[in-house]
Design a protein around this motif. Structure first.
Motif, PDB file in Angstrom:
ATOM      1  N   LEU A 131       0.809  -1.224   0.000  1.00 55.58           N
ATOM      2  CA  LEU A 131       0.000   0.000   0.000  1.00 55.58           C
ATOM      3  C   LEU A 131       0.842   1.273   0.000  1.00 55.58           C
ATOM      4  O   LEU A 131       0.333   2.343   0.308  1.00 55.58           O
ATOM      5  CB  LEU A 131      -0.922   0.006   1.224  1.00 55.58           C
ATOM      6  CG  LEU A 131      -2.019  -1.062   1.237  1.00 55.58           C
ATOM      7  CD1 LEU A 131      -2.765  -1.032   2.560  1.00 55.58           C
ATOM      8  CD2 LEU A 131      -3.005  -0.845   0.078  1.00 55.58           C
ATOM      9  N   GLU A 132       2.117   1.163  -0.319  1.00 57.97           N
ATOM     10  CA  GLU A 132       2.980   2.344  -0.351  1.00 57.97           C
ATOM     11  C   GLU A 132       2.422   3.376  -1.329  1.00 57.97           C
ATOM     12  O   GLU A 132       2.013   3.061  -2.445  1.00 57.97           O
ATOM     13  CB  GLU A 132       4.401   1.946  -0.774  1.00 57.97           C
ATOM     14  CG  GLU A 132       5.175   1.221   0.307  1.00 57.97           C
ATOM     15  CD  GLU A 132       6.597   0.929  -0.119  1.00 57.97           C
ATOM     16  OE1 GLU A 132       6.982   1.370  -1.214  1.00 57.97           O
ATOM     17  OE2 GLU A 132       7.319   0.258   0.639  1.00 57.97           O
ATOM     18  N   GLY A 133       2.395   4.626  -0.892  1.00 54.97           N
ATOM     19  CA  GLY A 133       1.886   5.709  -1.728  1.00 54.97           C
ATOM     20  C   GLY A 133       0.379   5.874  -1.673  1.00 54.97           C
ATOM     21  O   GLY A 133      -0.190   6.669  -2.425  1.00 54.97           O
ATOM     22  N   GLN A 134      -0.299   5.105  -0.774  1.00 54.06           N
ATOM     23  CA  GLN A 134      -1.752   5.224  -0.621  1.00 54.06           C
ATOM     24  C   GLN A 134      -2.069   5.625   0.824  1.00 54.06           C
ATOM     25  O   GLN A 134      -2.291   4.759   1.673  1.00 54.06           O
ATOM     26  CB  GLN A 134      -2.439   3.907  -0.981  1.00 54.06           C
ATOM     27  CG  GLN A 134      -2.133   3.413  -2.389  1.00 54.06           C
ATOM     28  CD  GLN A 134      -2.847   2.116  -2.703  1.00 54.06           C
ATOM     29  OE1 GLN A 134      -4.075   2.004  -2.572  1.00 54.06           O
ATOM     30  NE2 GLN A 134      -2.084   1.114  -3.122  1.00 54.06           N
ATOM     31  N   ARG A 186      -3.206   4.593   6.699  1.00 54.00           N
ATOM     32  CA  ARG A 186      -3.582   5.059   8.039  1.00 54.00           C
ATOM     33  C   ARG A 186      -4.288   3.947   8.807  1.00 54.00           C
ATOM     34  O   ARG A 186      -4.074   3.771  10.014  1.00 54.00           O
ATOM     35  CB  ARG A 186      -4.467   6.305   7.948  1.00 54.00           C
ATOM     36  CG  ARG A 186      -3.695   7.598   7.704  1.00 54.00           C
ATOM     37  CD  ARG A 186      -4.537   8.822   7.999  1.00 54.00           C
ATOM     38  NE  ARG A 186      -5.654   8.945   7.066  1.00 54.00           N
ATOM     39  CZ  ARG A 186      -5.577   9.603   5.900  1.00 54.00           C
ATOM     40  NH1 ARG A 186      -4.444  10.175   5.543  1.00 54.00           N
ATOM     41  NH2 ARG A 186      -6.613   9.680   5.110  1.00 54.00           N
ATOM     42  N   CYS A 187      -5.141   3.208   8.098  1.00 61.33           N
ATOM     43  CA  CYS A 187      -5.840   2.090   8.736  1.00 61.33           C
ATOM     44  C   CYS A 187      -4.849   0.993   9.145  1.00 61.33           C
ATOM     45  O   CYS A 187      -4.965   0.394  10.219  1.00 61.33           O
ATOM     46  CB  CYS A 187      -6.889   1.514   7.792  1.00 61.33           C
ATOM     47  SG  CYS A 187      -8.227   2.665   7.390  1.00 61.33           S
ATOM     48  N   VAL A 188      -3.874   0.735   8.279  1.00 64.74           N
ATOM     49  CA  VAL A 188      -2.858  -0.267   8.592  1.00 64.74           C
ATOM     50  C   VAL A 188      -2.065   0.155   9.816  1.00 64.74           C
ATOM     51  O   VAL A 188      -1.760  -0.667  10.691  1.00 64.74           O
ATOM     52  CB  VAL A 188      -1.918  -0.475   7.384  1.00 64.74           C
ATOM     53  CG1 VAL A 188      -0.722  -1.344   7.778  1.00 64.74           C
ATOM     54  CG2 VAL A 188      -2.671  -1.125   6.234  1.00 64.74           C
ATOM     55  N   ASN A 189      -1.734   1.436   9.900  1.00 67.92           N
ATOM     56  CA  ASN A 189      -0.981   1.930  11.052  1.00 67.92           C
ATOM     57  C   ASN A 189      -1.758   1.762  12.356  1.00 67.92           C
ATOM     58  O   ASN A 189      -1.174   1.500  13.412  1.00 67.92           O
ATOM     59  CB  ASN A 189      -0.615   3.401  10.859  1.00 67.92           C
ATOM     60  CG  ASN A 189       0.453   3.593   9.800  1.00 67.92           C
ATOM     61  OD1 ASN A 189       1.245   2.693   9.537  1.00 67.92           O
ATOM     62  ND2 ASN A 189       0.469   4.753   9.165  1.00 67.92           N
TER      63      ASN A 189
END
Length: 232
Positions: free
Chosen positions: A44-47, A52-55
């Motif tokens: 998801l790099e660049g998205q 934010r959800c992954v974080n």
């Protein structure tokens, strides 16, 4: 009274074994989650939006990892406690933690570190001492009314022991709370795990020391640990 104490001891032992089993299995689940999230993060790099959800997942998992380690530490039998081959300079170790401890205290509160002279070394792992002190300082900060007040971390020598005290002038505790404060899973905070003081007590006693708490409603709290000095 003896019967009640024996019943509580048996209950704590059962809880410890249960906690250890659950924590071990849960740790395996967390490992799989973090590995999968790591792969997803790269994809998801660049998205920014999905990242934010992954974080959020990563942060929640990291907190769960810390809780799992606390459960495993509490459940470890005394004869499996880590051996510490080196003596630790208490004052020196606390001084290296100064900046971190200051970050744990609200800007509206005051943190004082008072190191006594002639304080000898003790036999304890730096990580274990750090975990105990951090937990006690966080508890003290949470007890301050309106996040304002005074917290003191103090050391001194008493006979053949090193005394380490964390005290605050916060809200204090009533008698019912004081009686249960070292029980695992007992917490006065809605979001608390109730393991901080239980682990502190276990670590201190595993190293031949004692821990006591003095507190009065509206007059603050003092937690005092006495650990044997290393003979040099």
């Amino acid at each position: 009274e003896l019967e009640r104490r024996l019943e509580r001891t048996s209950k704590m032992g059962s809880l410890g074994r249960l906690a250890g089993g659950v924590a071990h299995d849960f740790n395996n689940v967390l490992t799989a989650i973090l590995q999968a999230v790591g792969l997803l993060e790269r994809q998801l790099e660049g998205q920014p939006a999905p990242l934010r959800c992954v974080n959020i997942i990563v942060d929640a998992s990291d907190r769960a990892v810390v809780l799992t380690r606390q459960l495993l530490e509490f459940a470890r039998p005394d004869d499996e406690s880590p051996r510490v081959p080196m003596a630790l300079d208490v004052n020196g170790e606390l001084d290296t933690m100064r900046s971190m401890l200051e970050c744990l205290v609200p800007s509206t509160a005051e943190l004082e570190l008072d190191f006594g002279e002639g304080v000898g070394p003790i036999r304890i792992a730096p990580s274990q001492l750090g975990r105990i002190v951090v937990n006690l300082v966080v508890n003290a900060a949470d007890a301050l009314p309106e996040r304002s007040g005074h917290i003191r971390v103090r050391t001194w020598r008493s006979a053949d022991e090193v005394v380490l005290e964390v005290a605050d002038d916060g809200s204090g505790m009533d008698a019912a709370t004081r009686e249960r404060i070292f029980e695992p899973y007992f917490s006065t905070r809605a979001a608390g795990t109730g393991l901080g003081l239980a682990i502190a007590k276990k670590v201190v006693e595993d190293h031949g020391g004692t821990i006591t708490l003095e507190s009065q409603r509206g007059q603050g709290t003092s937690v005092r640990m006495l650990l044997p000095s290393v003979v040099q």
